[in-house]
Write a protein that holds these residues in place. Structure first.
Motif, PDB file in Angstrom:
ATOM      1  N   ALA A 140     -29.213   6.487  19.120  1.00 28.32           N
ATOM      2  CA  ALA A 140     -29.117   7.060  20.361  1.00 28.32           C
ATOM      3  C   ALA A 140     -29.966   8.142  20.732  1.00 28.32           C
ATOM      4  N   ASP A 141     -30.289   7.984  22.164  1.00 27.81           N
ATOM      5  CA  ASP A 141     -30.981   9.402  22.811  1.00 27.81           C
ATOM      6  C   ASP A 141     -30.019  10.396  23.078  1.00 27.81           C
ATOM      7  N   ASP A 142     -30.606  11.625  23.497  1.00 29.32           N
ATOM      8  CA  ASP A 142     -29.501  12.550  23.670  1.00 29.32           C
ATOM      9  C   ASP A 142     -28.770  12.263  25.008  1.00 29.32           C
ATOM     10  N   ALA A 143     -29.480  11.557  26.024  1.00 31.68           N
ATOM     11  CA  ALA A 143     -28.847  11.313  27.198  1.00 31.68           C
ATOM     12  C   ALA A 143     -27.492  10.577  27.096  1.00 31.68           C
ATOM     13  N   GLY A 152     -16.334  12.737  19.476  1.00 28.86           N
ATOM     14  CA  GLY A 152     -17.387  12.078  19.136  1.00 28.86           C
ATOM     15  C   GLY A 152     -17.375  10.456  19.157  1.00 28.86           C
ATOM     16  N   THR A 153     -16.172  10.179  18.435  1.00 25.76           N
ATOM     17  CA  THR A 153     -15.872   8.839  18.573  1.00 25.76           C
ATOM     18  C   THR A 153     -15.873   8.194  19.884  1.00 25.76           C
ATOM     19  N   LEU A 154     -14.899   8.895  20.789  1.00 26.38           N
ATOM     20  CA  LEU A 154     -14.591   8.375  22.008  1.00 26.38           C
ATOM     21  C   LEU A 154     -15.953   8.270  22.841  1.00 26.38           C
ATOM     22  N   GLY A 155     -16.826   9.397  22.772  1.00 24.07           N
ATOM     23  CA  GLY A 155     -18.204   9.291  23.274  1.00 24.07           C
ATOM     24  C   GLY A 155     -19.010   8.329  23.006  1.00 24.07           C
ATOM     25  N   ALA A 156     -18.902   7.926  21.726  1.00 24.59           N
ATOM     26  CA  ALA A 156     -19.730   6.846  21.044  1.00 24.59           C
ATOM     27  C   ALA A 156     -19.339   5.400  21.700  1.00 24.59           C
ATOM     28  N   LEU A 157     -17.985   5.485  21.741  1.00 25.37           N
ATOM     29  CA  LEU A 157     -17.542   4.012  22.353  1.00 25.37           C
ATOM     30  C   LEU A 157     -17.655   3.881  23.887  1.00 25.37           C
ATOM     31  N   HIS A 158     -17.785   4.864  24.381  1.00 23.80           N
ATOM     32  CA  HIS A 158     -18.327   4.978  25.903  1.00 23.80           C
ATOM     33  C   HIS A 158     -19.581   4.250  25.910  1.00 23.80           C
ATOM     34  N   LEU A 185     -29.352  14.643   9.094  1.00 28.66           N
ATOM     35  CA  LEU A 185     -29.795  15.670   9.752  1.00 28.66           C
ATOM     36  C   LEU A 185     -29.659  15.813  11.263  1.00 28.66           C
ATOM     37  N   ARG A 186     -29.621  14.732  11.844  1.00 29.23           N
ATOM     38  CA  ARG A 186     -29.272  14.940  13.376  1.00 29.23           C
ATOM     39  C   ARG A 186     -28.222  14.009  13.674  1.00 29.23           C
ATOM     40  N   TYR A 187     -27.176  14.477  14.838  1.00 27.40           N
ATOM     41  CA  TYR A 187     -26.163  14.080  15.037  1.00 27.40           C
ATOM     42  C   TYR A 187     -26.327  12.707  15.799  1.00 27.40           C
ATOM     43  N   ASN A 188     -27.490  12.390  16.385  1.00 25.51           N
ATOM     44  CA  ASN A 188     -27.869  10.987  16.773  1.00 25.51           C
ATOM     45  C   ASN A 188     -27.815  10.085  15.980  1.00 25.51           C
ATOM     46  N   MET A 234     -18.808  22.069  32.336  1.00 26.25           N
ATOM     47  CA  MET A 234     -20.088  22.693  31.507  1.00 26.25           C
ATOM     48  C   MET A 234     -21.012  22.438  32.635  1.00 26.25           C
ATOM     49  N   THR A 235     -21.822  23.584  32.799  1.00 27.09           N
ATOM     50  CA  THR A 235     -22.806  23.435  33.887  1.00 27.09           C
ATOM     51  C   THR A 235     -24.136  22.548  33.544  1.00 27.09           C
ATOM     52  N   ALA A 236     -24.948  22.432  34.434  1.00 32.57           N
ATOM     53  CA  ALA A 236     -26.151  21.462  33.962  1.00 32.57           C
ATOM     54  C   ALA A 236     -27.062  22.354  32.990  1.00 32.57           C
ATOM     55  N   ALA A 237     -26.976  23.677  33.230  1.00 31.70           N
ATOM     56  CA  ALA A 237     -27.982  24.552  32.552  1.00 31.70           C
ATOM     57  C   ALA A 237     -27.577  24.431  31.008  1.00 31.70           C
ATOM     58  N   SER A 238     -26.189  24.138  30.672  1.00 37.13           N
ATOM     59  CA  SER A 238     -25.883  24.181  29.296  1.00 37.13           C
ATOM     60  C   SER A 238     -25.426  22.676  28.929  1.00 37.13           C
ATOM     61  N   SER A 239     -25.967  21.753  29.452  1.00 34.91           N
ATOM     62  CA  SER A 239     -25.265  20.423  29.191  1.00 34.91           C
ATOM     63  C   SER A 239     -26.359  19.772  28.117  1.00 34.91           C
ATOM     64  N   SER A 240     -26.976  20.410  27.414  1.00 44.50           N
ATOM     65  CA  SER A 240     -27.744  19.752  26.407  1.00 44.50           C
ATOM     66  C   SER A 240     -26.945  19.093  25.396  1.00 44.50           C
ATOM     67  N   LEU A 241     -27.546  18.346  24.416  1.00 45.74           N
ATOM     68  CA  LEU A 241     -26.833  17.798  23.348  1.00 45.74           C
ATOM     69  C   LEU A 241     -26.074  18.764  22.370  1.00 45.74           C
ATOM     70  N   GLU A 242     -27.159  19.862  22.079  1.00 42.58           N
ATOM     71  CA  GLU A 242     -26.749  20.962  21.353  1.00 42.58           C
ATOM     72  C   GLU A 242     -25.535  21.736  21.729  1.00 42.58           C
ATOM     73  N   ALA A 243     -25.606  21.892  23.183  1.00 50.43           N
ATOM     74  CA  ALA A 243     -24.540  22.797  23.756  1.00 50.43           C
ATOM     75  C   ALA A 243     -23.130  22.010  23.629  1.00 50.43           C
ATOM     76  N   TRP A 244     -23.098  20.648  23.804  1.00 46.84           N
ATOM     77  CA  TRP A 244     -22.034  19.846  23.780  1.00 46.84           C
ATOM     78  C   TRP A 244     -21.563  20.124  22.462  1.00 46.84           C
ATOM     79  N   LEU A 245     -22.300  19.759  21.361  1.00 50.30           N
ATOM     80  CA  LEU A 245     -21.925  19.913  19.891  1.00 50.30           C
ATOM     81  C   LEU A 245     -21.307  21.051  19.635  1.00 50.30           C
ATOM     82  N   ALA A 246     -21.970  22.337  20.061  1.00 53.71           N
ATOM     83  CA  ALA A 246     -21.394  23.434  19.975  1.00 53.71           C
ATOM     84  C   ALA A 246     -19.925  23.800  20.466  1.00 53.71           C
ATOM     85  N   ARG A 247     -19.936  23.325  21.543  1.00 49.35           N
ATOM     86  CA  ARG A 247     -18.647  23.410  22.420  1.00 49.35           C
ATOM     87  C   ARG A 247     -17.633  22.689  21.665  1.00 49.35           C
ATOM     88  N   LEU A 248     -17.864  21.406  21.172  1.00 48.21           N
ATOM     89  CA  LEU A 248     -16.859  20.681  20.706  1.00 48.21           C
ATOM     90  C   LEU A 248     -16.288  21.222  19.164  1.00 48.21           C
TER      91      LEU A 248
END
Length: 430
Positions: free
Chosen positions: A97-100, A127-133, A84-87, A1-15
């Motif tokens: 947790a913040d988007d970063a 999402g679980t593995l990302g949270a554990l990280h 309401l929010r994935y966070n 995923m490129t930097a231009a599409s690395s927002s949280l919303e883009a990651w969630l759509a991809r997943l």
């Protein structure tokens, strides 16, 4: 995923689009990615408490977090789904947790997933593995992990908990867990570990839960046996014991507005994790704890995500304990794979009139389908609405001053109303 599409919303759509099915129970894929990420090389936190069950997980986790923070511990809490929010799914020291932090977790998962033979992961698994990280990076004193719909094969179960909690067992998610309560109990008990405490938070658990614990050699600490709650002139009393076996009693605890069985369970799990319950801290935590979407009152509107008969029966009992002069109206929206007939039957004694609303999506159920079930029982219908938001707006214009509304049946129903109101899930009345 490129930097231009690395927002949280883009990651969630991809997943969401990355795996052919939403739920794919099994640990082989997720455990291999966890191994590549180094999540199995050492503890992700000073102590870990995992919480499984059909109902009561969210409230138990919320009270564990509040209790731990009141005792000065650094915490990390992972739950699902969100409103309401994935966070909302990951909280670090009591804050979302913040988007970063979430994006960094997804990047770590993606790198590990592709490090060798590519491995496909579901949205929940990634999402679980990302949270554990993120939790490991945060290095909390205590991590509290809510297990998903399963137990033994749930992604959260790649982590060995120091204390494992099973709250309740009821029929739900039959397509994945079946209808046999003993079988469901064995699946939920899959989070237990040899020689590590098993806290059983209901007096009506299937025998398979205790049998699994005993077969593993996990010490059993059951509600009504090793710990209990009792009435008190100023609230309620918890009786339990510390990790070393010394008995403890805390009297005059406030009602947290959440199930007291779960409050007692949280206290016992905390004590078994090596945290000595301090009376003033416990009272402060239980007085202040809040959980959006669980008996959450906003003025005369009560929002609860309960979506099975067991949860609906609890809701009906709580409403009966809080009578009102006017009508109790249920704004009900449910998914097609849920036991709507059972939920309606459990709620009916506490409800005077109904407004069925539709939920969209592959698993959605229309307002007309719900209305047919209600009409077949002879229930009083005020109307019907295409969505929770439309139903809330329609009702708000027609309520009498003494009426109250129960919004229930699904996370999607509660989220739809909260979104329409346009406020944070934890804020007060509209």
């Amino acid at each position: 995923m490129t930097a231009a599409s690395s927002s949280l919303e883009a990651w969630l759509a991809r997943l969401e689009a990355a795996h052919p099915v939403d739920i794919d129970l099994g640990l082989e894929r997720v455990a291999e990615v966890a191994r590549r990420m180094g999540l199995c090389d050492g503890p992700v936190a000073g102590r870990v408490i995992s919480v499984a069950g059909t109902n009561g997980k969210g409230s138990t986790v919320a009270m564990l977090e509040a209790l731990a923070r009141a005792h000065g511990l650094r915490t990390a809490t992972y739950t699902s789904p969100h409103l309401l929010r994935y966070n909302e799914r990951l909280r670090l020291d009591g804050r979302e947790a913040d988007d970063a932090a979430l994006v960094a977790g997804f990047e770590a998962v993606e790198a590990a997933r592709l490090d060798g033979e590519p491995i496909s992961l579901t949205y929940f698994e990634a999402g679980t593995l990302g949270a554990l990280h993120a939790i490991r990076d945060h290095a909390p004193d205590l991590a509290i992990l809510e297990v998903g719909l399963g137990g033994r094969l749930d992604a959260v179960n790649v982590i060995d908990a120091d204390v494992a909690v099973v709250t309740t067992i009821a029929r739900d998610h039959a397509a994945f867990l079946g209808d046999d309560l003993e079988g469901i109990g064995r699946e939920k008990a899959g989070i237990l570990r040899p020689a590590r405490p098993a806290v059983l938070g209901s007096e009506r658990l299937p025998a398979s839960v205790r049998a699994t614990a005993e077969a593993l050699g996990a010490p059993v600490h059951a509600l009504g046996e090793a710990f209990a709650r009792a009435p008190h002139a100023r609230g309620w009393t918890w009786r339990g014991h510390e990790a070393g076996g010394r008995p403890r009693e805390l009297a005059g605890l406030p009602d947290p507005g959440l199930p007291l069985d779960n409050a007692a369970t949280a206290l016992q799990a905390l004590a078994l994790a090596g945290i000595e319950p301090e009376p003033a801290a416990c009272r402060r935590a239980l007085a202040d704890v809040a959980l959006p979407g669980r008996m959450q009152w906003r003025g005369r509107w009560c929002l609860d995500v309960g979506h099975n008969p067991h949860a609906a029966a609890y809701l009906a009992a709580r409403l009966a304990d809080r009578p009102c002069e006017g009508r109790t109206v249920a704004l009900l929206g449910m998914l097609a794979d849920k036991d709507a007939e059972g939920v309606i039957e459990a709620l009916a004694p506490a409800v005077d009139a109904w407004l069925p609303v539709g939920l969209e999506g592959d698993r959605g159920r229309s307002a007309d389908a719900l209305a047919a079930l209600l009409e077949a029982r002879g229930e009083s219908l005020l109307g019907r609405a295409a969505s929770p938001a439309a139903g809330a707006a329609w009702l708000a214009a027609r309520l009498e001053p003494a009426d109250r509304v129960l919004v229930c049946g699904s996370f999607f129903t509660v989220a739809g109303v909260l979104s329409a109101w346009g406020r944070d899930a934890s804020e007060g009345a509209p």
